[in-house]
Design a protein around this motif. Structure first.
Motif, short mmCIF file in Angstrom:
data_model
loop_
_atom_site.label_atom_id
_atom_site.label_comp_id
_atom_site.label_asym_id
_atom_site.label_seq_id
_atom_site.Cartn_x
_atom_site.Cartn_y
_atom_site.Cartn_z
N THR A 1 12.59 18.79 6.62
CA THR A 1 12.76 19.60 5.72
C THR A 1 12.59 18.93 4.13
N ALA A 2 13.31 17.76 4.14
CA ALA A 2 13.16 16.92 2.94
C ALA A 2 11.73 16.53 2.68
N THR A 3 10.93 16.41 3.76
CA THR A 3 9.73 15.86 3.57
C THR A 3 8.69 17.05 2.77
N THR A 4 9.01 18.22 3.36
CA THR A 4 8.14 19.39 2.72
C THR A 4 8.61 19.73 1.48
N ASN A 5 9.76 19.52 1.21
CA ASN A 5 10.34 19.76 -0.14
C ASN A 5 9.59 18.79 -1.51
N LEU A 6 9.59 17.42 -0.66
CA LEU A 6 8.96 16.56 -1.50
C LEU A 6 7.43 16.83 -1.72
N PHE A 7 6.82 16.93 -0.92
CA PHE A 7 5.49 17.27 -0.86
C PHE A 7 5.23 18.46 -1.85
N SER A 8 5.91 19.62 -1.66
CA SER A 8 5.76 20.74 -2.31
C SER A 8 6.03 20.44 -3.94
N HIS A 9 6.91 19.63 -4.27
CA HIS A 9 7.11 19.25 -5.64
C HIS A 9 6.07 18.11 -6.02
N VAL A 10 5.58 17.31 -5.39
CA VAL A 10 4.77 16.44 -5.98
C VAL A 10 3.28 17.05 -6.33
N PHE A 11 2.89 17.87 -5.30
CA PHE A 11 1.52 18.52 -5.56
C PHE A 11 1.79 19.84 -6.09
N GLY A 12 2.92 20.58 -6.51
CA GLY A 12 2.86 21.69 -7.07
C GLY A 12 2.56 22.69 -6.18
N TRP A 13 2.68 22.74 -4.72
CA TRP A 13 2.41 23.63 -4.01
C TRP A 13 3.29 25.19 -4.34
N ASN A 14 4.39 24.90 -4.74
CA ASN A 14 5.10 26.24 -4.93
C ASN A 14 4.67 26.95 -6.30
N HIS A 15 3.99 26.17 -7.04
CA HIS A 15 3.27 26.95 -8.20
C HIS A 15 1.98 27.43 -7.86
N THR A 16 1.53 26.93 -6.96
CA THR A 16 0.18 27.33 -6.36
C THR A 16 0.18 28.65 -5.46
N VAL A 17 1.23 28.89 -4.71
CA VAL A 17 1.29 30.22 -3.92
C VAL A 17 2.02 31.12 -4.98
N ALA A 18 2.59 30.76 -5.84
CA ALA A 18 3.16 31.79 -6.68
C ALA A 18 1.86 32.28 -7.64
N SER A 19 0.97 31.50 -8.07
CA SER A 19 -0.12 32.08 -8.65
C SER A 19 -1.04 32.69 -7.70
N PHE B 1 0.84 -1.38 -0.03
CA PHE B 1 -0.03 -0.03 0.09
C PHE B 1 0.87 1.24 0.21
N LEU B 2 2.00 1.29 0.95
CA LEU B 2 2.71 2.38 0.85
C LEU B 2 3.52 2.37 -0.51
N ARG B 3 4.12 1.46 -0.98
CA ARG B 3 4.65 1.48 -2.15
C ARG B 3 3.95 1.92 -3.58
N ARG B 4 2.95 1.43 -3.76
CA ARG B 4 2.00 2.06 -4.76
C ARG B 4 1.33 3.26 -4.45
N LYS B 5 0.68 3.48 -3.47
CA LYS B 5 -0.08 4.46 -3.33
C LYS B 5 0.37 5.65 -2.59
N PHE B 6 1.22 5.79 -1.74
CA PHE B 6 1.76 6.81 -1.00
C PHE B 6 2.81 7.60 -1.39
N VAL B 7 2.96 9.02 -1.42
CA VAL B 7 4.05 9.76 -0.93
C VAL B 7 4.24 9.80 0.26
N VAL B 8 5.57 9.21 0.55
CA VAL B 8 5.90 8.97 2.23
C VAL B 8 6.80 10.04 2.72
N GLY B 9 6.34 10.83 3.84
CA GLY B 9 7.32 11.56 4.51
C GLY B 9 7.72 11.37 5.91
N LEU B 10 8.82 11.75 6.38
CA LEU B 10 9.27 11.07 7.82
C LEU B 10 9.49 12.22 8.50
#
Length: 478
Positions: free
Chosen positions: A391-409, A377-386
């Motif tokens: 810091t690395a977790t926040t950057n990973l989520f921001s990249h996968v979900f495009g949060w940086n582009h969202t706040v820029a817009s 379940f984790l391997r196929r369906k999850f973006v995993v943070g620790l």
């Protein structure tokens, strides 16, 4: 000679039936037929000295009629003194039936009384040893016997690596050593997981609405991400904050710095209400936050899917954190040591939380199948943070979900400063700890065998996803 008394039991032989089937015969020894007939007609006893009943003692003394044995006897056995006329003897069968009913009633009452007593004893036992305390006490006793009693011999303790540093591990522990290749295990999911949650490797389809779903694991650093989402990114969440303001339509509410949809995603009733309002296909919520992973996935479908992400923490660190939180807030836990807390059982003590929620096995015995289901379940369906690397977790989520582009817009400024201020506040807090190898630590290990393996695999997935993100970032720079 033979005398037939056809109405001895109240049977009427003149109703057209065969009277011989309903009569009772009594044979008397003697020659004076007139004396016998006269005695019977007058309801008198046949003199035993002259006309004793064949095969019966001439002097029979019957017990008292109030006893059970007398009340259930054949009428011919009834004492003469109490049944000295024909009418009383004819009423004897009814008295016999009444006595039998009375005794059956008494027997039924006794059975009910015994059943009630058993129920009361069971209830008292459940109250005294409820919420899993009895089972946990037995498990703890067995664990301690294995560790301190049967594994004292060093030669035996080192065999097969089953006991390491006085910690007892299950038989399957060594077989699950290392990082397994889950792709070869062919784990099958339910249709809800398979089609309602998007694979992490599959691209976003242009004609589908895919909503990020943050699986909130308590005491794992999830509140830091929620603060970033609300304060820094200003995203509208569907979470528990909409409780109490539900309506027949979806709308976005705002309180302080948080924007949220008017649904409650923390309860099964609230999730059903959100499904009835088509939350997944509406696009109103920027993301969904809930601890009920399987309940939330049910509101999606194969066209409007969820993109799941989560922050995981080491199972023992999370269990220790929960112990200290309960110690400060729960009067029943106040003053307990960690071993006492674990042995108290119930819902407080962590028991393979990740494995149970990911596999859907909320209670009962866990097996290797549930462990593999959680890993896949984790391997196929999850973006995993620790939680150990926010810091690395926040950057990973921001990249996968495009949060940086969202706040820029949206024209939001100083996002990085906002991130850093929240993450720096976490580093100022030193998490509680327990000495490794202590009694409390060993008891927690025994409660979280499966979660230790799940977390080990989650660390592997996290590193793979972060490395993939670095590779993509390097390729963009080039």
């Amino acid at each position: 000679f033979k005398k037939n008394i056809s109405n001895w039991f109240g049977f009427d032989t003149d109703d057209g039936m065969d009277g011989s089937r309903h009569t009772r015969s009594v044979r008397f020894a003697g020659d004076d037929d007139a004396a016998v007939a006269s005695a019977i007609a007058n309801g008198e006893a046949v003199p035993g000295t002259a006309f004793g009943i064949v095969g019966r003692a001439p002097k029979f003394v019957a017990p008292d009629a109030t006893t059970f044995r007398t009340a259930t006897r054949h009428p011919s056995h009834l004492p003469v003194g109490q049944f000295d006329n024909m009418e009383s003897r004819l009423n004897a069968p009814r008295r016999i039936l009444a006595a039998r009913k009375r005794h059956r009633r008494n027997d039924t009452f006794l059975r009910i009384l015994v059943a009630v007593c058993c129920f009361v004893l069971s209830l008292l036992f459940a109250i005294a040893y409820g919420q899993g305390q009895f089972g946990l006490a037995v498990t703890t006793m067995a664990y301690e016997r294995k560790v301190s009693g049967q594994y004292d011999d060093d030669e035996f303790a080192d065999r097969d690596g089953m006991v390491k540093e006085d910690v007892f591990y299950p038989e399957w522990w060594e077989s699950q050593k290392g990082i397994p290749d889950m792709a070869k295990k062919n784990i099958q999911f339910s249709s809800t997981i398979e089609y309602h949650a998007a694979d992490v490797t599959s691209p976003r389809a242009p004609d589908r609405i895919e909503t990020p779903f943050f699986w909130f694991v308590p005491r794992s650093g999830g509140n830091a991400i929620r603060t970033i989402i609300a304060k820094c990114l200003r995203l509208a969440e569907a979470s528990e904050h909409g409780a109490g303001i539900e309506a027949s339509f979806l709308r976005i509410e705002e309180h302080d710095t948080r924007k949220f949809v008017n649904v409650d995603m923390s309860t099964s009733e609230g999730i059903k209400h959100a499904k009835s309002l088509n939350l997944a296909s509406s696009g109103v919520a920027d993301l969904i936050i809930s601890p009920d992973i399987h309940g939330v996935l049910d509101i999606f479908n194969n066209r409007n899917r969820a993109r799941i992400f989560a922050i995981l923490r080491h199972p023992l660190d999370r269990a220790i954190s929960k112990y200290y939180a309960d110690l400060a807030s729960d009067p029943e836990v106040a003053g307990m040591t960690l071993p006492q807390y674990v042995r108290s059982g119930g819902h407080r003590v962590e028991n393979n939380y990740l494995t149970r929620y990911l596999s859907g096995r909320y209670g009962g015995r866990l097996t290797i199948h549930h462990l593999n289901t959680a890993r896949e379940f984790l391997r196929r369906k999850f973006v995993v943070g620790l939680a150990s690397d926010m810091t690395a977790t926040t950057n990973l989520f921001s990249h996968v979900f495009g949060w940086n582009h969202t706040v820029a817009s949206l024209g939001v400024e100083n996002v990085d400063l906002c991130y850093n201020s929240i993450l720096d506040a976490l580093t100022d807090k030193s998490p509680p700890s327990v000495e490794e190898g202590s009694e409390g630590w060993r008891l927690l290990v025994a409660q979280n065998w499966f979660d230790l393996k799940v977390y080990e695999y989650a660390e592997h997935l996290f590193q793979l996803q972060v490395d993939q993100l670095k590779l993509i970032s390097t390729q963009r720079v080039e």
